[in-house]
Design a protein around this motif. Structure first.
Motif, PDB file in Angstrom:
ATOM      1  N   THR A 106      29.183  32.829 -69.114  1.00  0.00           N
ATOM      2  CA  THR A 106      30.517  33.425 -69.025  1.00  0.00           C
ATOM      3  C   THR A 106      31.365  32.695 -67.991  1.00  0.00           C
ATOM      4  O   THR A 106      30.928  31.731 -67.378  1.00  0.00           O
ATOM      5  N   ASP A 107      32.569  33.205 -67.780  1.00  0.00           N
ATOM      6  CA  ASP A 107      33.479  32.653 -66.770  1.00  0.00           C
ATOM      7  C   ASP A 107      33.224  33.234 -65.381  1.00  0.00           C
ATOM      8  O   ASP A 107      33.911  32.876 -64.424  1.00  0.00           O
ATOM      9  N   LYS A 141      45.147  32.616 -66.554  1.00  0.00           N
ATOM     10  CA  LYS A 141      44.161  32.737 -67.627  1.00  0.00           C
ATOM     11  C   LYS A 141      44.231  34.101 -68.317  1.00  0.00           C
ATOM     12  O   LYS A 141      43.813  34.245 -69.467  1.00  0.00           O
ATOM     13  N   LEU A 142      44.738  35.102 -67.609  1.00  0.00           N
ATOM     14  CA  LEU A 142      44.818  36.450 -68.171  1.00  0.00           C
ATOM     15  C   LEU A 142      46.149  36.724 -68.855  1.00  0.00           C
ATOM     16  O   LEU A 142      46.327  37.779 -69.469  1.00  0.00           O
ATOM     17  N   LYS A 143      47.084  35.787 -68.710  1.00  0.00           N
ATOM     18  CA  LYS A 143      48.422  35.942 -69.285  1.00  0.00           C
ATOM     19  C   LYS A 143      49.034  37.282 -68.844  1.00  0.00           C
ATOM     20  O   LYS A 143      48.912  37.671 -67.700  1.00  0.00           O
ATOM     21  N   GLU A 145      48.119  40.236 -69.336  1.00  0.00           N
ATOM     22  CA  GLU A 145      47.165  41.295 -69.023  1.00  0.00           C
ATOM     23  C   GLU A 145      46.915  41.405 -67.524  1.00  0.00           C
ATOM     24  O   GLU A 145      46.448  42.439 -67.039  1.00  0.00           O
ATOM     25  N   GLY A 213      38.819  39.824 -63.014  1.00  0.00           N
ATOM     26  CA  GLY A 213      39.567  38.848 -63.798  1.00  0.00           C
ATOM     27  C   GLY A 213      38.653  37.928 -64.582  1.00  0.00           C
ATOM     28  O   GLY A 213      38.905  37.624 -65.757  1.00  0.00           O
ATOM     29  N   ARG A 214      37.596  37.463 -63.946  1.00  0.00           N
ATOM     30  CA  ARG A 214      36.639  36.591 -64.638  1.00  0.00           C
ATOM     31  C   ARG A 214      35.887  37.350 -65.727  1.00  0.00           C
ATOM     32  O   ARG A 214      35.623  36.818 -66.805  1.00  0.00           O
ATOM     33  N   THR A 217      38.367  37.801 -68.619  1.00  0.00           N
ATOM     34  CA  THR A 217      38.534  36.543 -69.350  1.00  0.00           C
ATOM     35  C   THR A 217      37.398  36.356 -70.343  1.00  0.00           C
ATOM     36  O   THR A 217      37.611  35.968 -71.502  1.00  0.00           O
ATOM     37  N   SER A 218      36.183  36.660 -69.907  1.00  0.00           N
ATOM     38  CA  SER A 218      35.018  36.518 -70.785  1.00  0.00           C
ATOM     39  C   SER A 218      35.035  37.537 -71.916  1.00  0.00           C
ATOM     40  O   SER A 218      34.642  37.235 -73.046  1.00  0.00           O
ATOM     41  N   LYS A 221      37.704  36.398 -74.477  1.00  0.00           N
ATOM     42  CA  LYS A 221      37.228  35.266 -75.271  1.00  0.00           C
ATOM     43  C   LYS A 221      36.317  35.732 -76.394  1.00  0.00           C
ATOM     44  O   LYS A 221      36.281  35.121 -77.472  1.00  0.00           O
TER      45      LYS A 221
END
Length: 314
Positions: A106-107, A141-143, A145, A213-214, A217-218, A221
């Motif tokens: 994952t991220d 990365k979350l735009k 959101e 956040g990470r 992101t995962s 995705k």
């Protein structure tokens, strides 16, 4: 009543909830995540984001080592007989595997820190490297959101950006290089005018915001659906087995049928005066908690209603 069918329903959007959603998905499950508020992250997002993982693989980068025996000895010295040794040993065995999986698949990324165990003088204690700090990430990365994620309250500088544990340590102690770190962060924050027109928060996320956040992101995705403003109400059982739950979406009850179960990761009960008075009589004022005021024990009450074994409530 409207119905939905999934393998696993996850209640909550903190780090534990999102980790559960990711791993359930990666093992072939159809997953749904629900969050009762209109914000992601819960207590995890507002926290320092650190996790305590003994025998983690990141220690080696700092020339450090650990053993399961030492970690088990330390935890037993801290906990005593309140938790079975088998359960503690299971944590010591599985926690490093969880960390390695998340880092590989994952991220979600961490760094080991020289942050000592809370009781380093107890048998098996260490002066650092078991506590892990999430690596900073960009909110880009979350735009959009990102603006739906709870703001941090730890180590916030100038009301806009957070510092990692190592950065804060250097700045507070005026260690060599502290002014360079601070100047760089302030400079990057000040010149990021396009982002500051949207929010005073920094595009660079650290601590609990980086952790959530990470995880998010995962989750995104993997296209795992996450429903905000969707409270969890109760569990559904059949012959003593949980087979689903009732949630509320747009003020309408929805039945969620699950083939593999419901994961309750909805936080604590620190914002519930009645439960605090019952289980924490010496700390019964919700205002004494720094967590979001939305942790009202919904999951505890739902589990208790179906006869779950509620332990360590104090």
């Amino acid at each position: 009543m409207e119905e939905m069918n999934v393998d696993v329903l996850v209640v909550g959007t903190g780090a534990g909830a999102l980790t559960a959603a990711i791993t359930a998905h990666d093992h072939g499950g159809k997953v749904l995540v629900v969050e009762k508020t209109d914000m992601y992250g819960g207590t995890s997002a507002t926290s320092g984001g650190g996790i305590w993982i003994p025998c983690n693989h990141l220690m080696a980068e700092h020339g450090e080592t650990d053993t399961p025996e030492a970690a088990l000895e330390y935890l037993k010295a801290c906990i005593g007989d309140a938790v079975s040794e088998d359960r503690i040993a299971r944590y010591v065995d599985q926690a490093p595997k969880m960390l390695k999986y998340m880092e590989d698949k994952t991220d979600v990324k961490f760094t080991a820190t020289p942050y000592a165990d809370y009781f380093p003088d107890l048998p098996g204690g260490k002066d650092g490297w078991r506590t892990l700090d999430p690596l900073p990430m960009s909110a880009t990365k979350l735009k959009g959101e990102f603006l739906k994620m709870r703001e941090p309250h730890e180590q916030t500088a100038f009301g806009g950006f957070t510092l990692t544990v190592n950065e804060a340590k250097k700045i507070i102690t005026r260690a060599p290089g502290w002014s360079k770190i601070m100047s760089r962060l302030v400079f990057l924050y000040r010149i990021d005018i396009p982002f500051r027109m949207k929010t005073k928060r920094h595009r660079r996320l650290s601590l609990g915001n980086a952790l959530v956040g990470r995880c998010l992101t995962s989750v995104f995705k993997r296209k795992i659906p996450v429903l905000l403003s969707t409270p969890f109400k109760s569990l559904i059982t059949n012959d003593g087995r949980v087979v689903g739950a009732i949630i509320s979406k747009d003020d309408k009850d929805v039945k969620v049928n699950t083939t593999r179960g419901v994961i309750l990761a909805a936080g604590g009960f620190e914002a519930n005066p009645e439960m605090r008075a019952k289980y924490l009589p010496h700390s019964s004022n919700p205002e004494w908690s720094a967590t979001p005021g939305t942790n009202t024990g919904d999951a505890h009450k739902a589990a208790s209603d179906i006869g779950a074994n509620m332990t360590l409530m104090d």
